[in-house]
Design a protein around this motif. Sequence first.
Motif, PDB file in Angstrom:
ATOM      1  N   GLY A 191       0.859  -1.189   0.000  1.00 24.28           N
ATOM      2  CA  GLY A 191       0.000   0.000   0.000  1.00 24.28           C
ATOM      3  C   GLY A 191       0.892   1.234   0.000  1.00 24.28           C
ATOM      4  O   GLY A 191       1.968   1.211  -0.599  1.00 24.28           O
ATOM      5  N   ILE A 192       0.474   2.286   0.691  1.00 28.36           N
ATOM      6  CA  ILE A 192       1.307   3.502   0.713  1.00 28.36           C
ATOM      7  C   ILE A 192       2.441   3.300   1.712  1.00 28.36           C
ATOM      8  O   ILE A 192       2.205   2.989   2.883  1.00 28.36           O
ATOM      9  N   ILE A 193       3.657   3.466   1.230  1.00 23.79           N
ATOM     10  CA  ILE A 193       4.841   3.241   2.057  1.00 23.79           C
ATOM     11  C   ILE A 193       5.642   4.540   2.097  1.00 23.79           C
ATOM     12  O   ILE A 193       5.886   5.159   1.047  1.00 23.79           O
ATOM     13  N   GLU A 194       6.065   4.890   3.294  1.00 20.28           N
ATOM     14  CA  GLU A 194       6.752   6.174   3.473  1.00 20.28           C
ATOM     15  C   GLU A 194       8.159   6.117   2.895  1.00 20.28           C
ATOM     16  O   GLU A 194       9.108   5.713   3.568  1.00 20.28           O
ATOM     17  N   THR A 195       8.300   6.487   1.639  1.00 14.26           N
ATOM     18  CA  THR A 195       9.610   6.525   0.975  1.00 14.26           C
ATOM     19  C   THR A 195       9.673   7.799   0.137  1.00 14.26           C
ATOM     20  O   THR A 195       8.647   8.465  -0.067  1.00 14.26           O
ATOM     21  N   PRO A 196      10.846   8.101  -0.425  1.00 14.99           N
ATOM     22  CA  PRO A 196      10.944   9.294  -1.277  1.00 14.99           C
ATOM     23  C   PRO A 196       9.934   9.283  -2.435  1.00 14.99           C
ATOM     24  O   PRO A 196       9.542  10.347  -2.909  1.00 14.99           O
ATOM     25  N   MET A 197       9.488   8.105  -2.864  1.00 15.91           N
ATOM     26  CA  MET A 197       8.528   8.048  -3.980  1.00 15.91           C
ATOM     27  C   MET A 197       7.224   8.792  -3.663  1.00 15.91           C
ATOM     28  O   MET A 197       6.583   9.336  -4.554  1.00 15.91           O
ATOM     29  N   VAL A 198       6.834   8.791  -2.407  1.00 18.48           N
ATOM     30  CA  VAL A 198       5.533   9.396  -2.081  1.00 18.48           C
ATOM     31  C   VAL A 198       5.655  10.644  -1.201  1.00 18.48           C
ATOM     32  O   VAL A 198       4.642  11.142  -0.707  1.00 18.48           O
ATOM     33  N   THR A 199       6.874  11.157  -1.035  1.00 15.11           N
ATOM     34  CA  THR A 199       7.073  12.307  -0.142  1.00 15.11           C
ATOM     35  C   THR A 199       6.092  13.438  -0.450  1.00 15.11           C
ATOM     36  O   THR A 199       5.437  13.973   0.450  1.00 15.11           O
ATOM     37  N   ASP A 200       5.973  13.787  -1.732  1.00 16.75           N
ATOM     38  CA  ASP A 200       5.094  14.910  -2.098  1.00 16.75           C
ATOM     39  C   ASP A 200       3.626  14.576  -1.844  1.00 16.75           C
ATOM     40  O   ASP A 200       2.833  15.451  -1.515  1.00 16.75           O
ATOM     41  N   LEU A 201       3.283  13.305  -2.027  1.00 15.39           N
ATOM     42  CA  LEU A 201       1.876  12.906  -1.901  1.00 15.39           C
ATOM     43  C   LEU A 201       1.385  12.913  -0.461  1.00 15.39           C
ATOM     44  O   LEU A 201       0.187  12.951  -0.215  1.00 15.39           O
ATOM     45  N   ILE A 202       2.330  12.852   0.492  1.00 14.01           N
ATOM     46  CA  ILE A 202       1.917  12.805   1.902  1.00 14.01           C
ATOM     47  C   ILE A 202       2.514  13.966   2.695  1.00 14.01           C
ATOM     48  O   ILE A 202       2.675  13.894   3.908  1.00 14.01           O
ATOM     49  N   ALA A 203       2.821  15.049   1.972  1.00 14.39           N
ATOM     50  CA  ALA A 203       3.530  16.170   2.597  1.00 14.39           C
ATOM     51  C   ALA A 203       2.664  16.920   3.605  1.00 14.39           C
ATOM     52  O   ALA A 203       3.181  17.460   4.590  1.00 14.39           O
ATOM     53  N   THR A 204       1.359  16.950   3.386  1.00 12.10           N
ATOM     54  CA  THR A 204       0.481  17.658   4.332  1.00 12.10           C
ATOM     55  C   THR A 204      -0.600  16.694   4.826  1.00 12.10           C
ATOM     56  O   THR A 204      -0.872  15.669   4.181  1.00 12.10           O
ATOM     57  N   ASP A 205      -1.232  17.050   5.926  1.00 12.63           N
ATOM     58  CA  ASP A 205      -2.309  16.202   6.457  1.00 12.63           C
ATOM     59  C   ASP A 205      -3.456  16.083   5.460  1.00 12.63           C
ATOM     60  O   ASP A 205      -4.056  15.018   5.314  1.00 12.63           O
ATOM     61  N   GLU A 206      -3.720  17.189   4.745  1.00 10.08           N
ATOM     62  CA  GLU A 206      -4.809  17.173   3.753  1.00 10.08           C
ATOM     63  C   GLU A 206      -4.478  16.215   2.614  1.00 10.08           C
ATOM     64  O   GLU A 206      -5.308  15.417   2.178  1.00 10.08           O
ATOM     65  N   ALA A 207      -3.224  16.306   2.141  1.00 10.67           N
ATOM     66  CA  ALA A 207      -2.810  15.445   1.025  1.00 10.67           C
ATOM     67  C   ALA A 207      -2.867  13.974   1.446  1.00 10.67           C
ATOM     68  O   ALA A 207      -3.337  13.107   0.705  1.00 10.67           O
ATOM     69  N   LYS A 208      -2.404  13.723   2.663  1.00  7.13           N
ATOM     70  CA  LYS A 208      -2.400  12.356   3.195  1.00  7.13           C
ATOM     71  C   LYS A 208      -3.827  11.807   3.267  1.00  7.13           C
ATOM     72  O   LYS A 208      -4.103  10.677   2.852  1.00  7.13           O
ATOM     73  N   ALA A 209      -4.735  12.632   3.797  1.00  2.27           N
ATOM     74  CA  ALA A 209      -6.134  12.202   3.941  1.00  2.27           C
ATOM     75  C   ALA A 209      -6.758  11.924   2.576  1.00  2.27           C
ATOM     76  O   ALA A 209      -7.488  10.936   2.402  1.00  2.27           O
TER      77      ALA A 209
END
Length: 256
Positions: A184-202
């Motif tokens: 699933g979503i894994i905290e790596t450089p690949m998704v840094t931008d996608l989870i940068a804010t709480d809104e983006a993460k949600a």
Amino acid sequence: MSTYVVTGAASGIGLVTTEILTGRGHRVLGVDLAGSDIDADLSTAAGRASMVEDVRERTDGRIDAIIACAGLSSPTVATVRVNYYGAIATLEGLRPLLAGSPAPRAVAVASMASLFPPDEELLSLLLDGTEDDAVARAAELAADERAGQIYGTSKRGLALWVRRQAATPEWAGAGIPLNAVAPGIIETPMVTDLIATDEAKAALLQTVPMPLNGIAKPEVVGNLIAWLTGEENTHLCGQVVFVDGGSDAVLRGAST
Ligand code: NAI
């Protein structure tokens, strides 16, 4: 001590998997564009061939496990070249080097994004067409709003390739468990931008629901890969193992 080859070893899941394996006393030859043991561009035929030659030279032609982890998530043709053709060239190119191992193993890193509706034309070209034709189709998709289908389709193709190959004489018949993991979503450089804010993460978790413990650390995937490629795995074969906090159960719960 076993000898592993890990692609994408300079970052994220590949890097953490390498650390887990070396921490257990294994030898790991990492492959990446730069910053690992072997520099190779797996988006090209020349890079794939030089990687196999390099591994052969450094190991006297004998390895124990292949972990095809290198990948891209950009909505471009490079994603098809690396995620599908690069992974398959890694698995097929290095398979002969497993022949002398007492416990040969192989894993491909797919994704839960393989569950999203694929572009059917690209998918059938991946499975039964040529790389040139598949890349041409991906270029068409990349040019408009269908670009977002490229990543998931490349991973669906890879997962289906594993399903098709695992039980053949070349893999199961040669005593090699071949499997895929689908994170699933894994905290790596690949998704840094996608989870940068709480809104983006949600927003991302709306598309990729992870009811069990949310977004995961790369160790979660690395530990699973280590088990799948370890001596204990004698019978898990041709599986796409979702390590996704429950995304698959939410999105596809009706099928088994
Ligand atoms: P990452 O970006 O941290 O690592 C990917 C590695 O692949 C990088 O070191 C990169 O240089 C390498 N790579 C890219 N193109 C290459 C090429 N042409 N030749 C050689 N190496 C190349 O990303 P992460 O998250 O560690 O990704 C690892 C794998 O996990 C990928 O296949 C990715 O699609 C997959 N994945 C990641 C998820 C996530 O949420 N992070 C979720 C599901 C799957």
